[in-house]
Scaffold this motif. Structure first.
Motif, PDB file in Angstrom:
ATOM      1  N   LYS A 160       0.814  -1.220   0.000  1.00  0.00           N
ATOM      2  CA  LYS A 160       0.000   0.000   0.000  1.00  0.00           C
ATOM      3  C   LYS A 160       0.851   1.274   0.000  1.00  0.00           C
ATOM      4  O   LYS A 160       0.352   2.360  -0.315  1.00  0.00           O
ATOM      5  CB  LYS A 160      -0.943   0.006   1.201  1.00  0.00           C
ATOM      6  CG  LYS A 160      -0.233   0.110   2.540  1.00  0.00           C
ATOM      7  CD  LYS A 160      -1.233   0.160   3.690  1.00  0.00           C
ATOM      8  CE  LYS A 160      -0.508   0.335   5.027  1.00  0.00           C
ATOM      9  NZ  LYS A 160      -1.454   0.418   6.157  1.00  0.00           N
ATOM     10  N   ASN A 161       2.136   1.146   0.370  1.00  0.00           N
ATOM     11  CA  ASN A 161       3.010   2.317   0.418  1.00  0.00           C
ATOM     12  C   ASN A 161       3.844   2.499  -0.855  1.00  0.00           C
ATOM     13  O   ASN A 161       4.679   3.405  -0.922  1.00  0.00           O
ATOM     14  CB  ASN A 161       3.962   2.219   1.609  1.00  0.00           C
ATOM     15  CG  ASN A 161       3.246   2.346   2.934  1.00  0.00           C
ATOM     16  OD1 ASN A 161       2.252   3.057   3.035  1.00  0.00           O
ATOM     17  ND2 ASN A 161       3.731   1.643   3.939  1.00  0.00           N
ATOM     18  N   ILE A 162       3.635   1.660  -1.851  1.00  0.00           N
ATOM     19  CA  ILE A 162       4.443   1.784  -3.060  1.00  0.00           C
ATOM     20  C   ILE A 162       4.228   3.157  -3.699  1.00  0.00           C
ATOM     21  O   ILE A 162       3.100   3.625  -3.824  1.00  0.00           O
ATOM     22  CB  ILE A 162       4.130   0.647  -4.060  1.00  0.00           C
ATOM     23  CG1 ILE A 162       5.204   0.597  -5.146  1.00  0.00           C
ATOM     24  CG2 ILE A 162       2.757   0.785  -4.684  1.00  0.00           C
ATOM     25  CD1 ILE A 162       5.166  -0.665  -5.983  1.00  0.00           C
ATOM     26  N   GLY A 163       5.327   3.830  -4.030  1.00  0.00           N
ATOM     27  CA  GLY A 163       5.232   5.166  -4.604  1.00  0.00           C
ATOM     28  C   GLY A 163       5.187   6.280  -3.582  1.00  0.00           C
ATOM     29  O   GLY A 163       4.916   7.431  -3.926  1.00  0.00           O
ATOM     30  N   ARG A 164       5.475   5.956  -2.318  1.00  0.00           N
ATOM     31  CA  ARG A 164       5.518   7.000  -1.298  1.00  0.00           C
ATOM     32  C   ARG A 164       6.520   8.071  -1.715  1.00  0.00           C
ATOM     33  O   ARG A 164       7.642   7.767  -2.107  1.00  0.00           O
ATOM     34  CB  ARG A 164       5.932   6.391   0.049  1.00  0.00           C
ATOM     35  CG  ARG A 164       5.843   7.360   1.206  1.00  0.00           C
ATOM     36  CD  ARG A 164       6.047   6.666   2.528  1.00  0.00           C
ATOM     37  NE  ARG A 164       7.450   6.276   2.732  1.00  0.00           N
ATOM     38  CZ  ARG A 164       7.923   5.773   3.864  1.00  0.00           C
ATOM     39  NH1 ARG A 164       7.085   5.554   4.879  1.00  0.00           N
ATOM     40  NH2 ARG A 164       9.190   5.454   3.979  1.00  0.00           N
ATOM     41  N   SER A 165       6.141   9.351  -1.617  1.00  0.00           N
ATOM     42  CA  SER A 165       6.958  10.375  -2.259  1.00  0.00           C
ATOM     43  C   SER A 165       6.678  11.767  -1.700  1.00  0.00           C
ATOM     44  O   SER A 165       5.778  11.955  -0.879  1.00  0.00           O
ATOM     45  CB  SER A 165       6.711  10.356  -3.774  1.00  0.00           C
ATOM     46  OG  SER A 165       5.325  10.312  -4.057  1.00  0.00           O
ATOM     47  N   ILE A 166       7.459  12.721  -2.183  1.00  0.00           N
ATOM     48  CA  ILE A 166       7.244  14.137  -1.855  1.00  0.00           C
ATOM     49  C   ILE A 166       7.268  14.923  -3.160  1.00  0.00           C
ATOM     50  O   ILE A 166       8.263  14.895  -3.893  1.00  0.00           O
ATOM     51  CB  ILE A 166       8.337  14.676  -0.906  1.00  0.00           C
ATOM     52  CG1 ILE A 166       8.336  13.900   0.414  1.00  0.00           C
ATOM     53  CG2 ILE A 166       8.104  16.170  -0.642  1.00  0.00           C
ATOM     54  CD1 ILE A 166       9.470  14.289   1.353  1.00  0.00           C
ATOM     55  N   LEU A 167       6.163  15.597  -3.457  1.00  0.00           N
ATOM     56  CA  LEU A 167       6.081  16.439  -4.657  1.00  0.00           C
ATOM     57  C   LEU A 167       6.572  17.840  -4.320  1.00  0.00           C
ATOM     58  O   LEU A 167       6.197  18.412  -3.302  1.00  0.00           O
ATOM     59  CB  LEU A 167       4.638  16.517  -5.160  1.00  0.00           C
ATOM     60  CG  LEU A 167       4.440  17.439  -6.371  1.00  0.00           C
ATOM     61  CD1 LEU A 167       4.864  16.732  -7.649  1.00  0.00           C
ATOM     62  CD2 LEU A 167       3.003  17.920  -6.477  1.00  0.00           C
TER      63      LEU A 167
END
Length: 439
Positions: A223-230
């Motif tokens: 569920k956390n795949i792609g956790r990021s900061i834009l």
């Protein structure tokens, strides 16, 4: 007895390392003599690309072609030699109220390299590639002739050279446009995203912003795949700035630049340390959303503040793998890419996701297509080639492509568009690798 110009040469990733002849001249007459006296030549700028495209049997370095020719301050047009660096341009342009229309993540690349790679930045969806703002350049061809190339004059050679990785000749000078700015600062917003669905939604919501980019944790799963900061930004107007910045809006204070003094031992970078770094990077922003002002160097060139940061990856070096997946398949394709990386354990400290807009069909050798691009740094090890082959397969399955400026390891089937240029004189190691693999 002829002087020996053979030396060890490598680019910023320190992979591969080759021993080849390399020469640098500042006289067009001497450059012509050099070209005519060798069967194979490839131009090289400042060596800050990651791949092997500027490496060949005989290399011409443009470092001595480092002079400015003119600066039209009224219209924001610069003409300079091809070895001039983006940092040189910024040093004279920013205090005059101008900035580069398009810049990659380092300011230490040459103008000739920016054209040959047709570099892009955080604003491709809004302002396209570097070539959109190139007015003309002078090119030395295989017979030593110097021709002027523009959209009107020698246009076929103009478009073949843009993104052509140096295979049409040696770029000697270039004339290009700059954009007006009121300050050297960026109005920035940073927004945390919990997963891939959220970061893609944020990109959609941010298409009206000029600059958008996301750091992404490439080792997350489930569920956390792609956790990021834009991070999204705009050039700040003078009246927007806090009083302390507004006094001298076009001048930045000089900063101390630390240097990595030696190559890190191989054991320092591993799956655990990459995982810890990614966790800390995500957690350092405690709030969901942060708004602030930052100087252009911090926003565009965060790694340039550390000299020789490439030594962190050790003597074996590293590659930067960059691909683009068409927009309609972007989320699914990126999910497959990230799942494959997480499973491999070959994590990346620096994983950067950006949005591309529509490409210019005339610039047929340019890398961008409308979609999402991901760039990742991988330490060179015995398992990396297998991972690159897997990523290549996914990119090809989703109709994507890889960036030739970064490529030193990918399969030939993804880089067929490099074969649009067949020139017996100007040849790179990358070109030979691709042609040989296809034959």
């Amino acid at each position: 007895m002829k002087p020996n110009f053979t030396q060890k040469v490598t680019n910023w990733g320190n992979y591969p390392v080759v021993e080849k002849e390399m020469r640098s001249e500042d006289s067009f007459k001497k450059i012509k003599e050099f070209v005519l006296s060798h069967n194979e030549v490839i131009a090289r700028g400042n060596g800050r690309c990651y791949g092997d495209a500027s490496l060949g049997e005989t290399i011409f370095s443009t470092k001595k072609l480092n002079k400015f020719i003119s600066f039209d301050r009224l219209n924001g047009i610069i003409e300079c030699e091809s070895g001039v660096l983006l940092s040189d341009v910024l040093e004279i342009a920013v205090p005059q109220g101008y900035f580069l229309y398009v810049t990659p993540g380092t300011k230490f690349i040459s103008i000739g390299g920016a054209i040959a790679s047709d570099v892009h930045g955080k604003n491709h969806h809004a302002e396209g590639c570097f070539s959109e703002y190139v007015l003309e350049f002078k090119l030395m061809t295989e017979n030593g002739e110097i021709i002027t190339c523009s959209r009107e004059e020698n246009s076929e050679k103009f478009w073949a050279t843009i993104g052509g990785m140096g295979l049409t000749g040696i770029i000697l000078t270039a004339k290009f446009k700059l954009k007006n700015i009121e300050s050297a600062y960026i109005r920035q917003e940073s927004i945390k995203a919990d997963n891939l669905d959220e970061i893609f939604r944020l990109f959609d919501e941010s298409e009206s912003w000029t600059y958008t980019v996301a750091w992404i944790d490439c080792l997350q799963k489930g569920k956390n795949i792609g956790r990021s900061i834009l991070m999204r930004g705009e050039h700040a107007f003078q009246h927007e700035l806090p009083q302390r910045l507004g006094k001298t809006p076009l001048r930045l204070k000089k900063k101390l630049q630390p240097t990595v003094p030696f190559y890190f031992p191989g054991f320092v970078l591993n799956a655990l340390t990459v995982k810890i770094f990614n966790w800390l990077y995500y957690k350092k922003q405690s709030k969901k959303e942060v708004k602030n002002f930052t100087d252009y160097e911090t926003f565009f060139y965060p790694l340039d503040v550390i000299n020789d940061w490439n030594k962190i990856y050790g003597k074996s070096g590293f590659i930067q793998y960059q691909m683009v997946i068409p927009k309609e398949a972007g989320k699914e394709g990126m999910k497959r890419i990230l799942e494959t990386i997480a499973k491999s354990g070959n994590g990346s400290f620096l994983a950067v996701l950006k949005l591309f807009g529509k490409n210019n069909p005339q610039a047929y050798n340019s890398f961008p297509v409308e979609g999402y691009t991901l760039a990742l740094d991988f330490k060179v090890n015995s398992k990396l080639k297998k991972l690159v082959d897997q990523l290549d397969g996914i990119v090809q399955e989703f109709g994507g492509r890889i960036y030739l400026t970064k490529d030193s390891m990918s399969r030939s089937s993804l880089t067929n568009y490099l074969k649009n240029i067949q020139n017996p004189k100007f040849v790179s190691l990358q070109h030979k690798r691709i042609i040989n693999n296809n034959s």
